[in-house]
Write a protein that holds these residues in place. Structure first.
Motif, PDB file in Angstrom:
ATOM      1  N   ASN A 186       0.887  30.963  24.242  1.00 46.43           N
ATOM      2  CA  ASN A 186       1.208  32.355  23.931  1.00 46.43           C
ATOM      3  C   ASN A 186       2.695  32.465  23.606  1.00 46.43           C
ATOM      4  O   ASN A 186       3.528  31.875  24.284  1.00 46.43           O
ATOM      5  CB  ASN A 186       0.887  33.278  25.114  1.00 46.43           C
ATOM      6  N   ASN A 187       3.007  33.208  22.572  1.00 48.97           N
ATOM      7  CA  ASN A 187       4.388  33.541  22.252  1.00 48.97           C
ATOM      8  C   ASN A 187       5.284  32.313  22.059  1.00 48.97           C
ATOM      9  O   ASN A 187       6.330  32.214  22.669  1.00 48.97           O
ATOM     10  CB  ASN A 187       4.972  34.462  23.334  1.00 48.97           C
ATOM     11  N   GLY A 189       6.758  31.784  19.407  1.00 45.96           N
ATOM     12  CA  GLY A 189       7.862  32.295  18.619  1.00 45.96           C
ATOM     13  C   GLY A 189       8.013  31.744  17.224  1.00 45.96           C
ATOM     14  O   GLY A 189       9.106  31.762  16.676  1.00 45.96           O
ATOM     15  N   ASP A 195       5.931  32.768  14.667  1.00 46.89           N
ATOM     16  CA  ASP A 195       5.322  33.666  13.688  1.00 46.89           C
ATOM     17  C   ASP A 195       6.359  34.694  13.229  1.00 46.89           C
ATOM     18  O   ASP A 195       7.359  34.933  13.884  1.00 46.89           O
ATOM     19  CB  ASP A 195       4.059  34.351  14.233  1.00 46.89           C
ATOM     20  N   ASN A 245       6.510  37.833  13.125  1.00 46.30           N
ATOM     21  CA  ASN A 245       6.730  39.026  13.951  1.00 46.30           C
ATOM     22  C   ASN A 245       7.516  38.730  15.216  1.00 46.30           C
ATOM     23  O   ASN A 245       7.896  39.652  15.925  1.00 46.30           O
ATOM     24  CB  ASN A 245       5.382  39.656  14.333  1.00 46.30           C
ATOM     25  N   ASN A 246       7.730  37.455  15.506  1.00 44.22           N
ATOM     26  CA  ASN A 246       8.364  37.098  16.768  1.00 44.22           C
ATOM     27  C   ASN A 246       9.350  35.944  16.613  1.00 44.22           C
ATOM     28  O   ASN A 246       9.384  35.051  17.433  1.00 44.22           O
ATOM     29  CB  ASN A 246       7.272  36.745  17.786  1.00 44.22           C
ATOM     30  N   GLN A 286       9.682  27.266  28.251  1.00 47.84           N
ATOM     31  CA  GLN A 286       8.951  28.527  28.346  1.00 47.84           C
ATOM     32  C   GLN A 286       8.259  28.714  29.701  1.00 47.84           C
ATOM     33  O   GLN A 286       8.523  29.679  30.408  1.00 47.84           O
ATOM     34  CB  GLN A 286       7.925  28.629  27.220  1.00 47.84           C
ATOM     35  N   ASN A 344      16.373  34.949  23.244  1.00 49.40           N
ATOM     36  CA  ASN A 344      15.542  35.975  23.903  1.00 49.40           C
ATOM     37  C   ASN A 344      14.222  35.399  24.412  1.00 49.40           C
ATOM     38  O   ASN A 344      13.167  35.993  24.245  1.00 49.40           O
ATOM     39  CB  ASN A 344      15.284  37.156  22.959  1.00 49.40           C
ATOM     40  N   ASN A 391      12.588  32.914  23.348  1.00 53.64           N
ATOM     41  CA  ASN A 391      11.722  32.480  22.261  1.00 53.64           C
ATOM     42  C   ASN A 391      11.869  30.968  22.180  1.00 53.64           C
ATOM     43  O   ASN A 391      12.959  30.455  21.948  1.00 53.64           O
ATOM     44  CB  ASN A 391      12.159  33.149  20.965  1.00 53.64           C
TER      45      ASN A 391
END
Length: 186
Positions: free
Chosen positions: A22-23, A25, A27, A29-30, A88, A151, A153
């Protein structure tokens, strides 16, 4: 060593949604801020140049074209999984538990470096142990800082680690096995 790390990635590719991915980073949008990407690339360059200086054999082998170099591509998977785990997952876990950013970065870097002194098993060169620990501790610390600057990411850390692995990983393994740490650059 990268093969067991491939299993979570394979599970994700087969449709099992793992929290680990998950996330990440990567993509649109992120994306991490541009300065996190810039710092990550600087960290990559400095670590590769440091490795070339300390282990000239790794630099010398950059000119070789062989199937062995394909191992560098396989090690991308290791970099991806390691960044997801050490940056992460681990740093976010310690943040969730209320630990400050210094503790998050230090614990992540220490565990990262302990995993990477496995090279000593191949080399059986105890003198190399301290250097390997320090260099990977510094890399882990810098990547932890990049993660925070970005942040939380992990994308810049993944790319940095993947580039480092592509450039130096197979030759570090070969240097460890052959104990050819100090071959002079010709």
């Amino acid at each position: 060593m990268s093969i067991p790390m491939f299993i979570p990635l394979l599970m994700q590719m087969l449709g099992y949604r793992l929290v680990l991915f998950n996330n990440i980073g990567l993509d649109e949008n992120n994306l991490a801020p541009w300065y996190a990407w810039t710092i990550a690339l600087i960290v990559t360059l400095l670590y590769v140049l440091y490795t070339f200086k300390k282990i000239p054999f790794v630099y010398k082998m950059q000119k070789e074209v062989s199937l062995f170099k394909i191992l560098g591509l396989v090690s991308i998977i290791g970099g991806l999984i390691e960044e997801l785990v050490f940056r992460q997952w681990l740093m976010d876990l310690f943040a969730y538990k209320g630990y400050g950013i210094i503790i998050q970065v230090l614990i992540s870097a220490i565990l990262f470096s302990l995993i990477h002194i496995v090279w000593v098993i191949f080399s059986r060169d105890i003198k190399f142990l301290l250097g390997a620990f320090i260099s990977t501790f510094l890399l882990g610390t810098l990547l932890g800082i990049v993660y925070l600057i970005g942040n939380r990411n992990v994308g810049p850390c993944i790319i940095s680690h993947a580039l480092i692995n592509i450039i130096i990983e197979p030759w570090l393994l070969l240097a460890a096995i052959s104990k050819d740490w100090k071959t002079k650059i010709s």
